[in-house]
Design an enzyme around this catalytic site. Sequence first.
Site, short mmCIF file in Angstrom:
data_model
loop_
_atom_site.label_atom_id
_atom_site.label_comp_id
_atom_site.label_asym_id
_atom_site.label_seq_id
_atom_site.Cartn_x
_atom_site.Cartn_y
_atom_site.Cartn_z
N HIS A 68 0.84 -1.20 0.00
CA HIS A 68 0.00 0.00 0.00
C HIS A 68 0.88 1.25 0.00
CE1 HIS A 68 -3.77 -2.20 1.72
NE2 HIS A 68 -3.34 -2.71 0.57
N GLU A 70 0.93 4.02 1.80
CA GLU A 70 1.46 4.48 3.07
C GLU A 70 2.56 3.56 3.59
OE1 GLU A 70 -2.71 2.86 4.07
OE2 GLU A 70 -1.52 3.31 2.31
N CYS A 99 -2.18 -1.23 7.66
CA CYS A 99 -1.34 -0.04 7.52
C CYS A 99 -1.50 0.91 8.71
CB CYS A 99 -1.65 0.68 6.21
SG CYS A 99 -1.02 -0.23 4.76
#
Length: 138
Positions: A68, A70, A99
């Site tokens: 992802h 982030e 996350c």
Amino acid sequence: MNQKQLKYDTAYIKMAFEWAKLSHCDRKQVGALIVKDRMIISDGFNGTPTGFENCCEDDGTTKWYVLHAEANAILKVASSTQSCKNSTLYITLSPCKECSKLIHQSGIKRVVYAHAYKDTSGLDFLEKAGVELTHLNK
């Protein structure tokens, strides 16, 4: 929130949308910036790990190893001399629950997001952890 902060938040979230365009994912392109003391210390977008082909999906299903946005931004900071402590994460899509754990553990104190992910348990976790959340729909 004061007008000056809103002005910066709006600019950084627009930059995160530009960063999202670098993603090779078909289903969703997500971009992230980590800002500390008004300096961008990291950036990321969702995609496959270094050395893997830039194909994120198989028959419309996201491959399990896709990172992802982030997570990529946090990992980039981890390999540098910088620290996420007391920084702000700007992200085009609110974080998932996995996350969210990384965000909290890395010391990020504020998350500004444009769109809410379908599962809001990541946001719920961050709120419980004391991370400031700002929904800036741009």
